[in-house]
Design an enzyme around this catalytic site. Structure first.
Site, PDB file in Angstrom:
ATOM      1  CE  LYS A 205      -5.079   4.570   4.657  1.00 33.83           C
ATOM      2  NZ  LYS A 205      -5.986   5.594   4.232  1.00 33.83           N
ATOM      3  N   GLY A 257      -2.140   1.216  -4.271  1.00 32.46           N
ATOM      4  CA  GLY A 257      -1.583   2.077  -4.596  1.00 32.46           C
ATOM      5  C   GLY A 257      -1.262   3.218  -5.507  1.00 32.46           C
ATOM      6  CB  SER A 258       0.613   6.168  -6.286  1.00 30.10           C
ATOM      7  OG  SER A 258       1.049   6.582  -4.591  1.00 30.10           O
ATOM      8  CB  THR A 259       4.694   3.518  -8.506  1.00 30.60           C
ATOM      9  OG1 THR A 259       3.774   2.409  -9.595  1.00 30.60           O
ATOM     10  CG2 THR A 259       6.069   2.645  -8.092  1.00 30.60           C
ATOM     11  N   GLY A 262       4.342   2.759  -2.640  1.00 27.21           N
ATOM     12  CA  GLY A 262       4.463   1.146  -2.600  1.00 27.21           C
ATOM     13  C   GLY A 262       6.153   1.701  -2.797  1.00 27.21           C
ATOM     14  CD  GLU A 279      -2.438  -6.251  -7.578  1.00 24.01           C
ATOM     15  OE1 GLU A 279      -1.579  -5.875  -8.507  1.00 24.01           O
ATOM     16  OE2 GLU A 279      -3.517  -7.427  -7.190  1.00 24.01           O
ATOM     17  CB  CYS A 313      -4.545   0.418 -11.483  1.00 23.76           C
ATOM     18  SG  CYS A 313      -5.496  -0.935 -11.208  1.00 23.76           S
ATOM     19  CD  GLU A 410      -1.119   5.247 -12.725  1.00 23.10           C
ATOM     20  OE1 GLU A 410      -0.847   6.159 -11.824  1.00 23.10           O
ATOM     21  OE2 GLU A 410      -1.963   4.279 -12.459  1.00 23.10           O
TER      22      GLU A 410
HETATM   23  P1  NAP Z   1      -1.974   6.547  -2.839  1.00 21.39           P
HETATM   24  O1  NAP Z   1      -1.583   7.515  -2.687  1.00 21.39           O
HETATM   25  O2  NAP Z   1      -0.649   5.759  -2.859  1.00 21.39           O
HETATM   26  O3  NAP Z   1      -2.919   5.171  -1.807  1.00 21.39           O
HETATM   27  C1  NAP Z   1      -3.199   3.911  -1.378  1.00 21.39           C
HETATM   28  C2  NAP Z   1      -3.422   3.826  -0.034  1.00 21.39           C
HETATM   29  O4  NAP Z   1      -1.935   3.974   0.886  1.00 21.39           O
HETATM   30  C3  NAP Z   1      -4.696   5.203   0.398  1.00 21.39           C
HETATM   31  O5  NAP Z   1      -4.897   4.172   1.828  1.00 21.39           O
HETATM   32  C4  NAP Z   1      -3.739   5.964   1.806  1.00 21.39           C
HETATM   33  O6  NAP Z   1      -4.438   6.463   2.807  1.00 21.39           O
HETATM   34  C5  NAP Z   1      -2.846   4.699   1.805  1.00 21.39           C
HETATM   35  N1  NAP Z   1      -1.371   5.915   2.273  1.00 21.39           N
HETATM   36  C6  NAP Z   1      -1.412   6.807   1.634  1.00 21.39           C
HETATM   37  N2  NAP Z   1       0.601   6.484   2.182  1.00 21.39           N
HETATM   38  C7  NAP Z   1       0.944   6.076   3.074  1.00 21.39           C
HETATM   39  C8  NAP Z   1       1.624   5.395   3.454  1.00 21.39           C
HETATM   40  N3  NAP Z   1       3.134   6.319   3.789  1.00 21.39           N
HETATM   41  N4  NAP Z   1       2.229   4.747   4.255  1.00 21.39           N
HETATM   42  C9  NAP Z   1       1.172   3.684   4.205  1.00 21.39           C
HETATM   43  N5  NAP Z   1      -0.113   3.895   3.198  1.00 21.39           N
HETATM   44  C10 NAP Z   1      -0.444   4.636   2.919  1.00 21.39           C
HETATM   45  O7  NAP Z   1      -3.092   5.746  -3.876  1.00 21.39           O
HETATM   46  P2  NAP Z   1      -4.073   6.834  -4.139  1.00 21.39           P
HETATM   47  O8  NAP Z   1      -4.531   8.416  -4.646  1.00 21.39           O
HETATM   48  O9  NAP Z   1      -5.032   6.326  -3.007  1.00 21.39           O
HETATM   49  O10 NAP Z   1      -4.249   5.609  -5.440  1.00 21.39           O
HETATM   50  C11 NAP Z   1      -4.536   6.304  -6.985  1.00 21.39           C
HETATM   51  C12 NAP Z   1      -2.979   4.824  -7.093  1.00 21.39           C
HETATM   52  O11 NAP Z   1      -3.701   3.485  -6.854  1.00 21.39           O
HETATM   53  C13 NAP Z   1      -3.282   5.272  -8.483  1.00 21.39           C
HETATM   54  O12 NAP Z   1      -1.387   5.849  -8.757  1.00 21.39           O
HETATM   55  C14 NAP Z   1      -3.018   3.621  -9.336  1.00 21.39           C
HETATM   56  O13 NAP Z   1      -2.321   3.435 -10.443  1.00 21.39           O
HETATM   57  C15 NAP Z   1      -2.938   3.348  -7.922  1.00 21.39           C
HETATM   58  N6  NAP Z   1      -4.536   1.715  -8.277  1.00 21.39           N
HETATM   59  C16 NAP Z   1      -3.400   0.154  -8.677  1.00 21.39           C
HETATM   60  C17 NAP Z   1      -3.908  -0.432  -8.273  1.00 21.39           C
HETATM   61  C18 NAP Z   1      -3.668  -1.824  -8.810  1.00 21.39           C
HETATM   62  O14 NAP Z   1      -4.386  -2.684  -8.802  1.00 21.39           O
HETATM   63  N7  NAP Z   1      -2.239  -1.960  -8.928  1.00 21.39           N
HETATM   64  C19 NAP Z   1      -5.606  -0.457  -8.061  1.00 21.39           C
HETATM   65  C20 NAP Z   1      -5.911   0.576  -7.644  1.00 21.39           C
HETATM   66  C21 NAP Z   1      -5.810   1.802  -7.506  1.00 21.39           C
HETATM   67  P3  NAP Z   1      -5.029   7.769   2.089  1.00 21.39           P
HETATM   68  O15 NAP Z   1      -6.119   7.703   0.937  1.00 21.39           O
HETATM   69  O16 NAP Z   1      -5.596   8.037   3.701  1.00 21.39           O
HETATM   70  O17 NAP Z   1      -3.830   9.083   1.759  1.00 21.39           O
END
Ligand code: NAP
Ligand code: MG
Length: 500
Positions: A205, A257-259, A262, A279, A313, A410
């Site tokens: 996804k 994605g976000s903590t 996660g 991650e 990230c 962050e």
């Molecule tokens: P996010 O809101 O956590 O979203 C990540 C993914 O999870 C998206 O595909 C999102 O879908 C989906 N998602 C949202 N709610 C969910 C749920 N309840 N259950 C399952 N999946 C769900 O993060 P983001 O705002 O897209 O990305 C930014 C964050 O990612 C930052 O905090 C960054 O640090 C972190 N990040 C970490 C790494 C790493 O390697 N550690 C790499 C890149 C980014 P939708 O987009 O459709 O809402």
């Protein structure tokens, strides 16, 4: 207190006396052509090797964050679609993918890698249009690295017994993979390549705001004639991801994605047999010692936080400078950010592109306001930002206290917090004082100091005298609230195999 760096000031410094002559300073626009790119008006779900309509019949718009123009619309997958995709993945796993010779699996993965290379120009342009990142980033980093990951893991597919000597290696089964918007195609490659090499099938996804390169990848997968159902791609929002996590027939979840999300996923699968890798976010320290080559260090700082709008990230968002070199570092940093080109991401000279979404821009603004309120001093470049789209000028804060929000949370934008230290011990203590532990940077001439710092920094990746360098053979992942599990290298195969 807030200061802005005007363009005039930067010009005056670089070309004394010629500040008012714009001719010597401006670059002519150098726009990447979009003629060779075809974006369909609508994208369906990719299930069982075919493009199919979503169960709900619902679609949502996907835009260019630099212009707010509509690019296309994509299907919104619901729990029914997730179920269909997981069933296809299970069937493909049992009937085909786990059974075929590993060297055959490798051929398909090599084919995907080569097709990504062939279509790299179009992929780079679409990545930039849908995500807002400068074309030089998507062209030189995202797309080549995505191909490199498929090449690298294709090589492992028939050598798993060498990756795990003296063990019996088997795939895990059906993997559910959820990725963010900051490196859309690259994150898909990080997730898909090792899973495929190890013999798993997948439901992927992409993020809500950046679905397009994932759909182009679906077309590539079809063209590579990967057996139907081995990779399924479902666009949608958070609810789609949650349905995938909750599906009882998924054996493994891989999430970037976000903590916050996660943690929610971890709670959702607690007590089940599902394997999990996370991650998550970061608040990386970039530590400059007084013996470091200062000009190189400033380039490292710039590369670590401003390129890609800080949407990284592992961005070096906390800068720790040894007290004796604070003055020259701040001066050089100030001069350097004044020369960053913010604007049209499709321009090959652009350094800082558009913020990925309005929501992300608001989050950045809110945190930056909190920095000003908490009394830190803000330095910001004053550039003419386009009137439409989502933009944030490169910014840094000095006089930041360890406990302030801009030093702890962050920001995920082009915003740097500068802190100081006297001794290596103080640097370590301050650098490790965060719930995160994804990455860190150390700048010093002394090799022994690099090794000592690396051993004590609680971070998964540590760069020395460089920053943000990636290679498919090198593992990546976090400590503490930055998650667990590794992607890349032999380590990246671990989460996708069962060993006996
Ligand atoms: P996010 O809101 O956590 O979203 C990540 C993914 O999870 C998206 O595909 C999102 O879908 C989906 N998602 C949202 N709610 C969910 C749920 N309840 N259950 C399952 N999946 C769900 O993060 P983001 O705002 O897209 O990305 C930014 C964050 O990612 C930052 O905090 C960054 O640090 C972190 N990040 C970490 C790494 C790493 O390697 N550690 C790499 C890149 C980014 P939708 O987009 O459709 O809402
Ligand atoms: Mg979201």
């Amino acid at each position: 207190m807030t200061t802005t760096i005007t363009e005039l000031e930067t010009r005056e410094r670089l070309q004394p006396g010629l500040a008012s002559s714009s001719m010597l300073w401006e670059y002519a626009p150098s726009l990447e052509s979009t003629d060779h790119v075809r974006v369909a008006p609508r994208y369906e779900l990719f299930i069982g090797g075919k493009f199919v309509e979503p169960h709900s019949g619902k679609y949502f718009e996907t835009i260019n964050p630099a212009t707010e123009e509509r690019l296309s619309e994509v299907a919104e997958a619901d729990a029914e679609d997730v179920d269909r995709a997981v069933k296809e993945a299970r069937r493909a796993y049992e009937k085909v993918w786990r059974k075929i010779a590993p060297s055959e699996r490798a051929k398909y993965i090599f084919r995907i890698a080569r097709l990504i290379q062939e279509k790299s120009r179009a992929l780079a342009v679409v990545e930039t249009m849908n995500g807002g990142k400068p074309i030089k980033e998507s062209r030189d980093i995202d797309i080549p690295l995505a191909a490199a990951h498929f090449f690298y893991y294709a090589g492992w597919a028939d050598k798993l017994e060498y990756a795990f000597p003296n063990r019996n290696v088997a795939p895990v089964g059906v993997a559910g993979q959820i990725i963010p918007w900051n490196f859309p195609l690259l994150m898909a490659a990080w997730k898909l390549a090792p899973a495929l090499a190890a013999g798993n099938t997948i439901v992927l996804k992409p993020a809500e705001t950046t679905p397009l390169t994932a759909m182009l990848l679906a077309e590539i997968i079809q063209e590579a004639e990967l057996p139907p159902g081995v990779v399924n791609i479902l666009t949608g929002a958070g609810g789609t991801g949650a349905a995938l996590v909750a599906h009882p027939d998924v054996d493994k979840i891989a999430f970037t994605g976000s903590t916050d999300v996660g943690k929610r996923i971890q709670r959702a699968i607690a007590g089940t047999k599902k394997k999990l890798t996370l991650e998550l976010g970061g608040k990386a320290p970039n530590i400059i010692f007084e013996d470091a080559p200062l000009d190189q260090a400033v380039e490292g700082i710039i590369n670590g936080i401003y390129f890609n709008q800080g949407h990284v990230c592992c961005a070096g968002s906390r800068l720790f400078v040894q007290e004796s070199v604070v003055e020259p570092i701040i001066r050089k940093l100030r001069e350097r950010i004044g020369t960053l080109r913010v604007g049209n991401p499709l321009d090959k000279n652009t350094d800082v592109g558009a913020i990925n979404s309005r929501a992300q821009l608001e989050k950045i603004r809110e945190l930056v306001d909190s920095g000003v309120e908490e009394g830190a001093e803000m330095v910001q470049t004053q550039c003419t930002l386009p009137s439409r789209g989502f933009w944030f000028a490169p910014t840094f804060f000095t006089g930041v206290s360890q406990s302030s929000r801009i030093a702890q949370e962050e920001i995920f934008g082009p915003v740097l917090s500068v802190l100081t230290f006297r001794s290596p011990e103080e640097a370590l203590e301050k650098a490790n004082n965060t719930p995160y532990g994804l990455s860190a940077g150390v700048w010093t001439e002394k090799g022994s100091r690099i090794l000592k710092m690396a051993a004590k920094l609680r971070a998964g990746v540590i760069w020395a005298n460089t920053y943000n360098k990636f290679d498919p053979a090198s593992p990546f992942g976090g400590y503490k609230e930055s998650g667990f599990g590794r992607e890349g290298g032999i380590h990246g195969l671990g989460p996708y195999v069962t060993l006996s």
